[in-house]
Write an enzyme that holds these catalytic residues in place. Structure first.
Site, PDB file in Angstrom:
ATOM      1  N   LYS A   1       0.813  -1.318   0.014  1.00 55.45           N
ATOM      2  CA  LYS A   1       0.240  -0.129  -0.045  1.00 55.45           C
ATOM      3  C   LYS A   1       0.851   1.319  -0.034  1.00 55.45           C
ATOM      4  CE  LYS A   1      -0.141  -0.455   5.184  1.00 55.45           C
ATOM      5  NZ  LYS A   1      -0.980  -1.334   6.095  1.00 55.45           N
TER       6      LYS A   1
ATOM      7  N   ARG B   1     -10.214  -0.533  15.219  1.00 54.05           N
ATOM      8  CA  ARG B   1      -9.871   0.411  14.012  1.00 54.05           C
ATOM      9  C   ARG B   1     -10.907   0.039  12.955  1.00 54.05           C
ATOM     10  NH1 ARG B   1      -4.195   0.607  11.436  1.00 54.05           N
ATOM     11  NH2 ARG B   1      -4.794  -1.340  10.601  1.00 54.05           N
TER      12      ARG B   1
ATOM     13  N   TYR C   1      16.108  30.283   6.784  1.00 48.11           N
ATOM     14  CA  TYR C   1      14.783  30.922   7.354  1.00 48.11           C
ATOM     15  C   TYR C   1      14.980  31.390   8.932  1.00 48.11           C
ATOM     16  CZ  TYR C   1      11.972  30.729   3.297  1.00 48.11           C
ATOM     17  OH  TYR C   1      11.542  30.724   2.054  1.00 48.11           O
TER      18      TYR C   1
ATOM     19  N   MET D   1      11.363  24.400   1.989  1.00 49.37           N
ATOM     20  CA  MET D   1      10.362  23.497   1.229  1.00 49.37           C
ATOM     21  C   MET D   1      11.080  23.029   0.131  1.00 49.37           C
ATOM     22  SD  MET D   1       7.072  24.841  -0.981  1.00 49.37           S
ATOM     23  CE  MET D   1       6.426  25.572   0.087  1.00 49.37           C
TER      24      MET D   1
HETATM   25  C1  LIG Z   1       0.243  -2.221   6.724  1.00 45.91           C
HETATM   26  C2  LIG Z   1      -0.523  -3.394   7.111  1.00 45.91           C
HETATM   27  C3  LIG Z   1       0.298  -4.469   7.437  1.00 45.91           C
HETATM   28  C4  LIG Z   1       1.931  -4.263   7.293  1.00 45.91           C
HETATM   29  O1  LIG Z   1       2.401  -3.888   8.623  1.00 45.91           O
HETATM   30  P1  LIG Z   1       3.934  -3.764   8.908  1.00 45.91           P
HETATM   31  O2  LIG Z   1       3.723  -3.106  10.291  1.00 45.91           O
HETATM   32  O3  LIG Z   1       4.382  -2.694   7.820  1.00 45.91           O
HETATM   33  O4  LIG Z   1       4.748  -4.919   8.593  1.00 45.91           O
HETATM   34  C5  LIG Z   1      -0.221  -5.738   7.635  1.00 45.91           C
HETATM   35  N1  LIG Z   1      -1.708  -5.969   7.817  1.00 45.91           N
HETATM   36  C6  LIG Z   1      -2.478  -4.812   7.571  1.00 45.91           C
HETATM   37  C7  LIG Z   1      -3.857  -5.255   7.917  1.00 45.91           C
HETATM   38  C8  LIG Z   1      -1.796  -3.477   7.303  1.00 45.91           C
HETATM   39  O5  LIG Z   1      -2.835  -2.553   7.072  1.00 45.91           O
END
Ligand SMILES: *Cc1c(COP(=O)(O)O)cnc(C)c1O
Length: 349
Positions: free
Chosen positions: A39, A133, A249, A297
C-alpha cells in the site's frame, strides 16, 4: 514537451536487499508464507520497482489499502493475488472488484451484505480482535451474512506487535476463536513485528510491510533486515560564510567561525520535514556533512567544511538509517518512508 532534464533528487531502491528481506521474513514465518503490504505506493518506494522484485522473489499475496492502488500493482501480478484492505465501501467498489479480479477485504456486516448482494465470490475477512480500528467486531462473527461469505484469508491485525504486552496473546486467542467459528481457506495475523512473536501468530500467511523496506520495528529483526531505500540529492550552490552570518529562514543556525556550506535540492515538500532542522546529516564518500539551520520547502543547507572538493552538481547521500532517523526526528519509520515525495527519481540501485 521535450524530455525532462535529469532530476536533482534520487531515491535508489536496492531491489536485491528488498528480495533478501522478503526471503528472510518468509523463512521467519516458518510453515506460513510471507505476503507483502505494498500500500501507499510500496511504502513510498514505488510500486513499479517493489512489486516485480517481490514477485520474482516468490511473493504471491499483495495488500493495498485503496481501490485506486489495484491497477498499478496489477500491472505486475495476477489481480487475484491483490487484497484491498479498506473493503467494499460502495456499489462502485463492488463492481470494480468483480471487473478487476482483486479481492475485497470485508470489514463489517454492511460490507459483507454489499458484497453478497452483488453476487459475492471469494473475499477476505478482517476481524477486529482488539485494535478497534477497522474490521468485524468479534461479537458479529456469528452474523448470517458473514456465514455466507466465501472466505479466502481470515485476517486480524495486531495493535502492538512491536511491544511485549498481554494484548498480543489476547488478540491471538480471539483470532483463534474466529478461526474456530468460520470457514476459511487461509488465516493471517502477523505484520512485520508480529512474525517475530512466533508460530502461534503465523497461520498460513504473514503480512510484512515495513521490514521488507528496511524498517526494524523490533530488535530481533535488526540483523535480518537490510536497508533498501537510499536518498541522494544534488548540490545546487556552494558558498563561504563568515562568523556571525545566519543560514536559512530565521537564521536558526549562526556561524561561529568561517564556514563552507552547500545548498541541496531537498526540502520538506519532498518529505524531508522540518523535524530535521539542526539535526541529521548528509555524507560524501563517508564524510559526515551536518545539516545547518531550518529545512526549507525545496532546499537544505549542509556544512561541507570537511569536504572542500565538493562542487555544484556533486551528489550527496542523505543519512537515512531508519531506526536512527526515527530516534532523531520523532517521526516513525513508516512516516520516514511514506513521506518521500514524487520529485525523487525512483530507480533500482
Ligand atoms: C500495513 C499493514 C500490514 C503491514 O504492517 P507492517 O507493520 O508494515 O509490517 C499488515 N496488515 C495490515 C492489515 C496492514 O494494514
Amino acid at each position: 514537451m521535450p524530455d525532462k532534464p535529469p532530476a536533482t533528487l534520487r531515491l535508489r531502491v536496492d531491489t536485491g536487499a528488498l528480495a533478501a528481506n522478503w526471503r528472510a521474513l518468509d523463512a521467519l514465518s516458518g510453515k506460513a508464507a510471507a505476503g507483502a503490504a505494498v500500500k501507499a505506493d510500496g511504502y513510498g518506494l514505488g510500486v513499479d520497482l517493489v512489486v516485480p522484485a517481490l514477485r520474482d522473489a516468490g511473493c504471491r499475496d499483495f495488500f493495498v489499502a485503496h481501490w485506486s492502488e489495484v491497477e498499478p500493482v496489477a500491472d505486475h501480478v495476477d489481480p487475484q493475488s491483490i487484497s484491498v484492505l479498506h473493503g467494499p465501501l460502495g456499489e462502485e467498489d463492488v463492481r470494480y472488484a468483480h471487473a478487476s479480479g482483486a479481492k475485497p477485504v470485508v470489514n463489517s456486516v454492511p460490507q459483507a451484505r454489499r458484497w453478497l448482494d452483488a453476487g459475492g465470490g471469494p473475499c477476505d475477512l478482517m476481524v477486529d480482535t482488539g485494535i478497534n480500528r477497522l474490521g468485524l467486531p468479534m461479537a458479529e462473527i456469528g452474523d448470517e451474512a458473514i456465514g455466507r461469505l466465501d472466505i479466502d484469508l481470515l485476517m486480524s491485525h495486531l495493535a502492538s506487535a512491536d511491544e511485549d504486552i498481554a494484548l498480543n496473546e489476547a488478540q491471538c486467542a480471539r483470532w483463534n476463536e474466529a478461526k474456530a467459528a468460520l470457514d476459511w481457506r487461509r488465516s493471517s495475523l502477523a505484520n512485520s513485528a508480529g512474525i517475530v512473536l512466533g508460530q502461534a501468530f503465523h497461520g498460513e500467511l504473514t503480512r510484512p510491510g515495513l521490514s521488507l523496506y528496511g524498517g526494524i520495528p523490533r530488535r530481533e529483526l535488526a540483523d535480518r533486515v537490510r536497508p533498501v531505500a537510499m536518498l541522494e540529492c544534488a548540490i545546487m550552490q556552494v558558498r563561504d560564510i563568515a562568523p556571525g552570518e545566519g543560514v536559512g529562514y530565521n537564521s536558526v543556525f549562526v556561524a561561529e567561525r568561517p564556514m563552507r556550506v552547500a545548498t541541496v535540492a531537498l526540502g520538506y515538500a519532498d518529505g524531508f520535514l522540518r523535524a530535521w532542522t539542526g539535526k541529521g546529516s548528509m555524507t560524501s564518500n563517508g564524510r559526515n556533512l551536518p545539516i545547518l539551520g531550518r529545512v526549507s520547502m525545496d532546499m537544505t543547507v549542509v556544512d561541507i567544511g570537511n569536504a572542500a572538493d565538493l562542487r555544484e552538481g556533486d551528489w550527496l547521500q542523505v543519512a537515512y538509517d531508519l531506526p536512527e532517523a526515527s530516534a532523531a526526528t520523532g517521526l516513525s519509520q513508516y512516516e520516514l518512508l511514506t513521506l518521500l515525495g514524487d520529485r525523487f527519481d525512483r530507480a533500482k540501485r
